[in-house]
Design an enzyme around this catalytic site. Structure first.
Site, PDB file in Angstrom:
ATOM      1  N   TYR A 157     -17.164  20.636  99.717  1.00 10.62           N
ATOM      2  CA  TYR A 157     -17.548  20.473  98.455  1.00 10.62           C
ATOM      3  C   TYR A 157     -18.406  21.541  97.692  1.00 10.62           C
ATOM      4  O   TYR A 157     -19.340  21.981  98.150  1.00 10.62           O
ATOM      5  CB  TYR A 157     -18.587  18.992  98.419  1.00 10.62           C
ATOM      6  CG  TYR A 157     -18.142  17.852  98.982  1.00 10.62           C
ATOM      7  CD1 TYR A 157     -16.663  17.558  98.859  1.00 10.62           C
ATOM      8  CD2 TYR A 157     -18.946  16.821  99.616  1.00 10.62           C
ATOM      9  CE1 TYR A 157     -16.153  16.426  99.460  1.00 10.62           C
ATOM     10  CE2 TYR A 157     -18.400  15.705  99.921  1.00 10.62           C
ATOM     11  CZ  TYR A 157     -17.085  15.286 100.199  1.00 10.62           C
ATOM     12  OH  TYR A 157     -16.691  14.082 100.442  1.00 10.62           O
TER      13      TYR A 157
ATOM     14  N   PRO B  53     -17.189   3.777  96.922  1.00  8.44           N
ATOM     15  CA  PRO B  53     -17.747   2.351  96.923  1.00  8.44           C
ATOM     16  C   PRO B  53     -17.896   1.877  95.615  1.00  8.44           C
ATOM     17  O   PRO B  53     -17.786   0.892  95.323  1.00  8.44           O
ATOM     18  CB  PRO B  53     -18.948   2.582  97.538  1.00  8.44           C
ATOM     19  CG  PRO B  53     -19.326   4.062  97.510  1.00  8.44           C
ATOM     20  CD  PRO B  53     -18.044   4.996  97.485  1.00  8.44           C
TER      21      PRO B  53
END
Ligand SMILES: NC(=O)c1ccc[n+]([C@@H]2O[C@H](COP(=O)([O-])OP(=O)(O)OC[C@H]3O[C@@H](n4cnc5c(N)ncnc54)[C@H](OP(=O)(O)O)[C@@H]3O)[C@@H](O)[C@H]2O)c1
Length: 293
Positions: A63, A214
């Site tokens: 990342y 999610p």
């Protein structure tokens, strides 16, 4: 009891973590590439997550690359004893920000050392091997070579526990013959439930299931049923989506991602949301993508 304690706990390997955690991917720059526009805000989000009691943090050295781990180190090092940082390896970034596989033994070893250095740790608590498959979904194929390389680093003491990400049931079975697998991180949410049966099987074996996206990830969840339930409960759709996941199975650990303090507070407050059975039933009925991986 602080609000996130209401999410309950789960035994992840030999550590106990709260079921509502935080995913750090959104802290890097646009496209998860380069530095954030507002580094102070990124540090503030990490510090507030920790101060709110979050003790399960998901990250990766790809990342940024490196940026997210460096922010975590700057914000939280020396780490609180109860904090479990879970990282992942198996990919690298091209110069244009593309996501490329990095699964040779050399790349696996390099990634573990990069994570150790950028997080400022001597041992990584949990490392997920991320299979590159299709970008946001798994594809069949052996994971033996990269996982064996990771298991070797575990034997050397650089990695305590191993998990898998973006994998099929067959790959999990293959993985469990190579080393203990403590968690599986796959794409799952209210509208994407291809792993329904798999996550129940993992629950029976005491293995954590950690849904990525999610809240829908790059395309946030949208559904009139979700909005109606949220309005009725005086909550936001994202809080309802997280509350539904918390009730879906006790082995689900949440790592919603955000770069915003307001969204962090909103997401952590989902631990306190009661979901009456009729609301849950309505949410269960949302039309989902249940294609098997
Ligand atoms: N293993 C893997 O392959 C994999 C893949 C993807 C992600 N992950 C991990 O899973 C974590 C969670 O996934 P994710 O961050 O990609 O997706 P996510 O949690 O489903 O959603 C994040 C997106 O929702 C927005 N958001 C967050 N809270 C919100 C709220 N309360 N209201 C409205 N919008 C909100 C965020 O924007 P703002 O920043 O504006 O809040 C961001 O665009 C990541 O952080 C990463 O650690 C793993």
């Amino acid at each position: 009891m602080s609000s996130i304690d209401r999410s309950g706990t789960f035994r992840l390997a030999n550590r106990t973590v709260k079921r509502l955690g935080y995913g750090a991917m959104q802290l890097a720059g646009p496209g998860v590439f380069g530095p954030p526009k507002d580094p102070d805000q990124a540090l503030a989000v990490l510090r507030e997550a920790a101060a709110s009691g979050v003790n399960h943090l998901d990250t990766s050295d790809f990342y940024g690359p490196h940026i997210t781990n460096q922010l975590i180190r700057e914000a939280l090092h020396p780490y609180r004893k109860d904090l479990v940082i879970v990282t992942k390896i198996g990919a690298r970034r091209g110069a244009d920000g593309s996501w490329l596989p990095a699964s040779s033994a050399g790349e696996v070893t390099q990634a573990v050392y990069d994570n150790l250095r950028n997080l400022g740790l001597d041992v990584l608590e949990v490392v997920n091997l991320r299979s590159m498959g299709r970008t946001h979904g798994p594809a069949a194929g052996s994971i033996e070579a990269p996982l064996s390389a990771l298991a070797e680093l575990q034997r050397k003491g650089l990695v305590r526990h191993v998990g898998l990400s973006n994998v099929t049931r067959a790959q999990i079975e293959e993985g469990r013959r190579i080393c203990e697998i403590v968690c599986v991180q796959n794409h799952y949410n209210l509208a994407h439930r291809a792993d329904d049966a798999l996550l129940d099987e993992l629950a029976r074996d005491g293995i954590a299931y950690v849904p990525f996206f999610p809240l829908g990830g790059f395309t946030p969840l949208q559904s009139s049923i979700l909005s109606d339930v949220a309005q009725r409960l005086d909550a936001t759709p994202m809080q309802v989506a997280l509350a539904w996941l918390l009730r879906r199975s006790p082995n689900i650990l949440l790592i919603p991602g955000t770069s915003s303090l307001a969204h962090l507070r909103e997401n952590l407050a989902a631990a306190e949301l009661d979901l009456p059975s009729d609301a849950r039933l309505a949410l269960d009925g949302i039309k989902t993508d249940t294609r098997s991986p």
